[in-house]
Design a protein around this motif. Structure first.
Motif, PDB file in Angstrom:
ATOM      1  N   PHE A 104      24.643 -74.954 -29.423  1.00 43.79           N
ATOM      2  CA  PHE A 104      24.462 -74.069 -28.269  1.00 43.79           C
ATOM      3  C   PHE A 104      25.798 -73.471 -27.829  1.00 43.79           C
ATOM      4  O   PHE A 104      25.866 -72.331 -27.381  1.00 43.79           O
ATOM      5  N   SER A 105      26.858 -74.256 -27.981  1.00 46.26           N
ATOM      6  CA  SER A 105      28.189 -73.759 -27.626  1.00 46.26           C
ATOM      7  C   SER A 105      28.636 -72.672 -28.601  1.00 46.26           C
ATOM      8  O   SER A 105      29.126 -71.612 -28.196  1.00 46.26           O
ATOM      9  N   VAL A 106      28.455 -72.922 -29.905  1.00 47.76           N
ATOM     10  CA  VAL A 106      28.849 -71.952 -30.937  1.00 47.76           C
ATOM     11  C   VAL A 106      28.071 -70.651 -30.785  1.00 47.76           C
ATOM     12  O   VAL A 106      28.605 -69.552 -30.971  1.00 47.76           O
ATOM     13  N   MET A 107      26.794 -70.768 -30.434  1.00 48.25           N
ATOM     14  CA  MET A 107      25.938 -69.584 -30.316  1.00 48.25           C
ATOM     15  C   MET A 107      26.002 -68.940 -28.930  1.00 48.25           C
ATOM     16  O   MET A 107      25.253 -68.008 -28.642  1.00 48.25           O
ATOM     17  N   ASN A 108      26.876 -69.470 -28.063  1.00 45.35           N
ATOM     18  CA  ASN A 108      27.033 -68.929 -26.704  1.00 45.35           C
ATOM     19  C   ASN A 108      25.724 -68.877 -25.931  1.00 45.35           C
ATOM     20  O   ASN A 108      25.425 -67.909 -25.231  1.00 45.35           O
ATOM     21  N   ILE A 109      24.911 -69.931 -26.103  1.00 47.71           N
ATOM     22  CA  ILE A 109      23.658 -70.028 -25.355  1.00 47.71           C
ATOM     23  C   ILE A 109      23.946 -70.712 -24.032  1.00 47.71           C
ATOM     24  O   ILE A 109      24.535 -71.792 -23.982  1.00 47.71           O
ATOM     25  N   SER A 110      23.510 -70.094 -22.952  1.00 51.56           N
ATOM     26  CA  SER A 110      23.797 -70.593 -21.608  1.00 51.56           C
ATOM     27  C   SER A 110      23.198 -71.970 -21.377  1.00 51.56           C
ATOM     28  O   SER A 110      22.069 -72.249 -21.793  1.00 51.56           O
ATOM     29  N   THR A 111      23.938 -72.819 -20.682  1.00 51.34           N
ATOM     30  CA  THR A 111      23.460 -74.167 -20.370  1.00 51.34           C
ATOM     31  C   THR A 111      22.178 -74.128 -19.563  1.00 51.34           C
ATOM     32  O   THR A 111      21.279 -74.953 -19.752  1.00 51.34           O
ATOM     33  N   SER A 112      22.067 -73.152 -18.673  1.00 49.77           N
ATOM     34  CA  SER A 112      20.875 -73.044 -17.821  1.00 49.77           C
ATOM     35  C   SER A 112      19.608 -72.799 -18.642  1.00 49.77           C
ATOM     36  O   SER A 112      18.502 -73.127 -18.216  1.00 49.77           O
ATOM     37  N   PHE A 113      19.779 -72.227 -19.849  1.00 46.16           N
ATOM     38  CA  PHE A 113      18.629 -71.910 -20.695  1.00 46.16           C
ATOM     39  C   PHE A 113      17.941 -73.166 -21.216  1.00 46.16           C
ATOM     40  O   PHE A 113      16.728 -73.231 -21.343  1.00 46.16           O
ATOM     41  N   TYR A 114      18.745 -74.202 -21.530  1.00 51.09           N
ATOM     42  CA  TYR A 114      18.160 -75.363 -22.178  1.00 51.09           C
ATOM     43  C   TYR A 114      18.274 -76.664 -21.392  1.00 51.09           C
ATOM     44  O   TYR A 114      17.676 -77.674 -21.769  1.00 51.09           O
ATOM     45  N   SER A 115      19.032 -76.683 -20.314  1.00 52.98           N
ATOM     46  CA  SER A 115      19.321 -77.952 -19.618  1.00 52.98           C
ATOM     47  C   SER A 115      18.063 -78.678 -19.155  1.00 52.98           C
ATOM     48  O   SER A 115      17.965 -79.897 -19.273  1.00 52.98           O
ATOM     49  N   GLU A 116      17.087 -77.940 -18.634  1.00 52.06           N
ATOM     50  CA  GLU A 116      15.876 -78.567 -18.083  1.00 52.06           C
ATOM     51  C   GLU A 116      15.070 -79.292 -19.154  1.00 52.06           C
ATOM     52  O   GLU A 116      14.470 -80.334 -18.904  1.00 52.06           O
ATOM     53  N   HIS A 117      15.028 -78.744 -20.366  1.00 51.23           N
ATOM     54  CA  HIS A 117      14.199 -79.309 -21.437  1.00 51.23           C
ATOM     55  C   HIS A 117      15.029 -79.948 -22.547  1.00 51.23           C
ATOM     56  O   HIS A 117      14.510 -80.205 -23.632  1.00 51.23           O
ATOM     57  N   PHE A 118      16.306 -80.192 -22.271  1.00 53.24           N
ATOM     58  CA  PHE A 118      17.182 -80.677 -23.339  1.00 53.24           C
ATOM     59  C   PHE A 118      16.719 -82.027 -23.889  1.00 53.24           C
ATOM     60  O   PHE A 118      16.698 -82.237 -25.107  1.00 53.24           O
ATOM     61  N   TYR A 119      16.331 -82.951 -23.010  1.00 53.98           N
ATOM     62  CA  TYR A 119      15.895 -84.286 -23.453  1.00 53.98           C
ATOM     63  C   TYR A 119      14.640 -84.176 -24.315  1.00 53.98           C
ATOM     64  O   TYR A 119      14.530 -84.832 -25.360  1.00 53.98           O
ATOM     65  N   ASP A 120      13.683 -83.317 -23.900  1.00 54.03           N
ATOM     66  CA  ASP A 120      12.456 -83.114 -24.680  1.00 54.03           C
ATOM     67  C   ASP A 120      12.783 -82.519 -26.046  1.00 54.03           C
ATOM     68  O   ASP A 120      12.161 -82.871 -27.058  1.00 54.03           O
ATOM     69  N   LEU A 121      13.754 -81.612 -26.065  1.00 53.15           N
ATOM     70  CA  LEU A 121      14.161 -80.989 -27.322  1.00 53.15           C
ATOM     71  C   LEU A 121      14.785 -82.016 -28.254  1.00 53.15           C
ATOM     72  O   LEU A 121      14.492 -82.048 -29.456  1.00 53.15           O
ATOM     73  N   MET A 122      15.614 -82.881 -27.694  1.00 47.10           N
ATOM     74  CA  MET A 122      16.258 -83.926 -28.489  1.00 47.10           C
ATOM     75  C   MET A 122      15.211 -84.859 -29.097  1.00 47.10           C
ATOM     76  O   MET A 122      15.277 -85.226 -30.272  1.00 47.10           O
ATOM     77  N   LEU A 123      14.197 -85.246 -28.296  1.00 47.71           N
ATOM     78  CA  LEU A 123      13.127 -86.116 -28.794  1.00 47.71           C
ATOM     79  C   LEU A 123      12.325 -85.426 -29.892  1.00 47.71           C
ATOM     80  O   LEU A 123      11.933 -86.047 -30.882  1.00 47.71           O
ATOM     81  N   ALA A 124      12.079 -84.133 -29.704  1.00 45.94           N
ATOM     82  CA  ALA A 124      11.291 -83.382 -30.693  1.00 45.94           C
ATOM     83  C   ALA A 124      11.987 -83.349 -32.052  1.00 45.94           C
ATOM     84  O   ALA A 124      11.333 -83.353 -33.094  1.00 45.94           O
ATOM     85  N   TYR A 125      13.326 -83.354 -32.041  1.00 48.93           N
ATOM     86  CA  TYR A 125      14.083 -83.274 -33.285  1.00 48.93           C
ATOM     87  C   TYR A 125      14.274 -84.627 -33.974  1.00 48.93           C
ATOM     88  O   TYR A 125      14.880 -84.688 -35.045  1.00 48.93           O
ATOM     89  N   ARG A 126      13.769 -85.696 -33.398  1.00 48.19           N
ATOM     90  CA  ARG A 126      13.837 -86.987 -34.088  1.00 48.19           C
ATOM     91  C   ARG A 126      13.104 -86.885 -35.426  1.00 48.19           C
ATOM     92  O   ARG A 126      11.993 -86.373 -35.493  1.00 48.19           O
ATOM     93  N   GLY A 127      13.729 -87.402 -36.469  1.00 48.18           N
ATOM     94  CA  GLY A 127      13.107 -87.329 -37.786  1.00 48.18           C
ATOM     95  C   GLY A 127      13.532 -86.111 -38.587  1.00 48.18           C
ATOM     96  O   GLY A 127      13.147 -85.961 -39.741  1.00 48.18           O
TER      97      GLY A 127
END
Length: 491
Positions: free
Chosen positions: A155-178
């Motif tokens: 997200f840092s490399v792609m200059n994606i704003s923190t506000s865009f993903y902060s709310e769902h970041f934990y869900d996103l991390m869980l989804a990427y398990r595996g």
């Protein structure tokens, strides 16, 4: 122990041949190099079939397209200090007799200098002649911490704003398990170029997981929208499950809650055990994986145990999730343990150990009809949080079941049916039998080209023999267990 600790231990105890199973060659090489630089302080030489040895300027392109020469190089090097030789895809060549002989010959040099060969491979292919020389390790997929670091980096490399993903970041991390790191990078790139929302990305990830799971031919991925509203009765069970609906959330983790292990649902067919498994998935908003136990058992010796281990691995990679083991009594019975040369016992032992020791957020829902045939080890405390008995519905529960099904079939006119009378007539009917009585009445009325009525349902009921009349021994045994406190009433 972690992979890093296991590898450190092997490297410091004169293991001359370490076989690492991984599909992530680049990430494995990076981790091995990092660990050696920080902790082991050994030299490392890397080889692949196309480039030969490539990371040491003094030996560039040695043994290009020549796997035998790559081992001869070790013998000729006359290395003065402990060294690691990292050979990629070497499992493709290791069964060649000349390579086997050369590895045996060079083993004494490796031992004398406390050096070793690491083979990175995508599958296990170990020749019998080398089995005493080789130790196999499996390189795990990225941990939550590695996924976390990689997502923040991307997200840092792609200059994606923190506000865009902060709310769902934990869900996103869980989804990427595996997922491998490479798959995560490709997936995030899709997000950038498609302008998708995080929630859409998570749905896309789950769809991709579904395809991967279904390719295993052992687990089936269920997309369910059921909830407890579709389940009549079982008030105690619903209450127990509702209190644990957020048990796998970050808030629960921060609170220090121990994640629930699972439940065993027992009762005769048609009492809603399968429906409850689907409802838990829908209510908790977790993916549901159904295990087909019949596909675990294969004809080749040792294959069944391997499939069970593979199932556990895939399930944990998909966590947090619900694992539904339907009709567990059909495979794990006391009789089977004595009839199949111990295969059932070994597979059961693997499952029981995992149920007792698993530390990944996998909630197991096992169902059984014939509880008398279940092995006692499966019913012992510690395998499941609770064992619930789903009895035949009482009068009030039958009214709710009739209401649920009539509202489903006739959402605008369900009130015209005499639910109270129908409920009184269906004593000892299961929920599935009540639904079937309504469906049969609909068929009869449809054949006569008219709307079905209360009387049509009554006519079907009067000619229906509930399963409970033919399964009294099993029902009585379960009820006695419930009375004695061995299992808990769901209602």
């Amino acid at each position: 122990m972690s992979f890093e600790n296991d590898l450190k231990s092997l490297l410091s105890t004169q293991n001359i041949l370490i076989y690492i199973l991984s599909y992530e060659e680049e990430r494995l090489e990076y981790n091995v190099n990092l660990m050696i630089q920080q902790n082991i302080k050994k030299s490392i030489y890397c080889w692949n079939f196309i480039d030969g040895y490539y990371n040491n300027p003094n030996y560039l392109k040695r043994a290009i397209r020549n796997p035998l020469q790559s081992i001869e190089f070790i013998e000729q090097l006359n290395f003065p200090k402990s060294t690691i030789f990292f050979l990629k895809d070497f499992h493709v060549f290791i069964n060649d007799i000349s390579i086997i002989r050369k590895i045996k010959n060079v083993s004494r040099y490796l031992k004398q200098s406390n050096s070793c060969i690491i083979i990175s491979a995508s599958e296990v292919q170990i020749p019998v002649l080398l089995k005493d020389f080789i130790t196999v390790l499996e390189f795990p997929l990225p941990s939550d911490n590695e996924i976390n670091i990689e997502l923040h980096r991307l997200f840092s490399v792609m200059n994606i704003s923190t506000s865009f993903y902060s709310e769902h970041f934990y869900d996103l991390m869980l989804a990427y398990r595996g997922f491998s790191i490479d798959k995560i990078r490709v997936s995030i790139a899709k997000l950038l170029f498609s302008n998708s929302s995080i929630s859409n990305l998570i749905n896309s990830i789950l769809s991709e997981k579904q395809k991967l799971i279904e390719q295993t031919d052992i687990l089936e991925f269920y997309s369910v929208n059921d909830s407890f509203e579709n389940v009549g009765g079982v008030v105690v069970l619903k209450d127990w499950l509702s209190k644990r609906s957020k048990a796998f959330s970050k808030q629960a983790q921060d609170y220090g809650l121990i994640a629930p292990r699972g439940i065993l649902l027992v009762g005769i067919q048609g009492t809603g055990k399968s429906l409850i498994a689907k409802a838990i998935s829908g209510q908790w908003r977790l993916p549901l994986l159904k295990l087909d136990l019949g596909k675990i058992f294969a004809g080749i010796v040792g294959k069944s145990e391997e499939r069970m281990r593979n199932m556990i691995k895939i399930t944990e990679q998909s966590s947090p999730c619900i694992l539904w083991i339907d009709e567990i009594d059909k495979c794990f019975t006391r009789l089977n343990n004595y009839m199949d040369s111990g295969t059932t016992g070994r597979v059961l032992s693997t499952l029981l150990t995992w149920l007792a020791e698993k530390d990944q957020p996998v909630f197991v829902v096992a169902t059984a009809n014939q509880v008398l045939s279940l092995p006692s080890e499966l019913l012992r405390k510690g395998r499941f949080d609770e064992i619930f008995f789903l009895d035949l519905p009482n009068l009030e529960e039958r009214e709710k079941i009739f209401k649920i099904h009539l509202m489903k079939f006739r959402p605008l006119s369900w009130l015209k049916y005499d639910i109270k009378s129908l409920s009184k007539l269906t004593e000892q009917f299961s929920g599935a039998e009540i639904e079937q009585a309504i469906i049969e009445a609909m068929y009869n009325a449809f054949y006569e080209k008219r709307e079905f009525s209360t009387q049509d349902i009554i006519d079907v009921i009067n000619n229906f023999v509930p399963l409970a009349f033919t399964d009294q021994v099993n029902i009585s045994a379960i009820q006695n267990w419930a009375i004695s406190g061995k299992i808990r009433m769901a209602s």
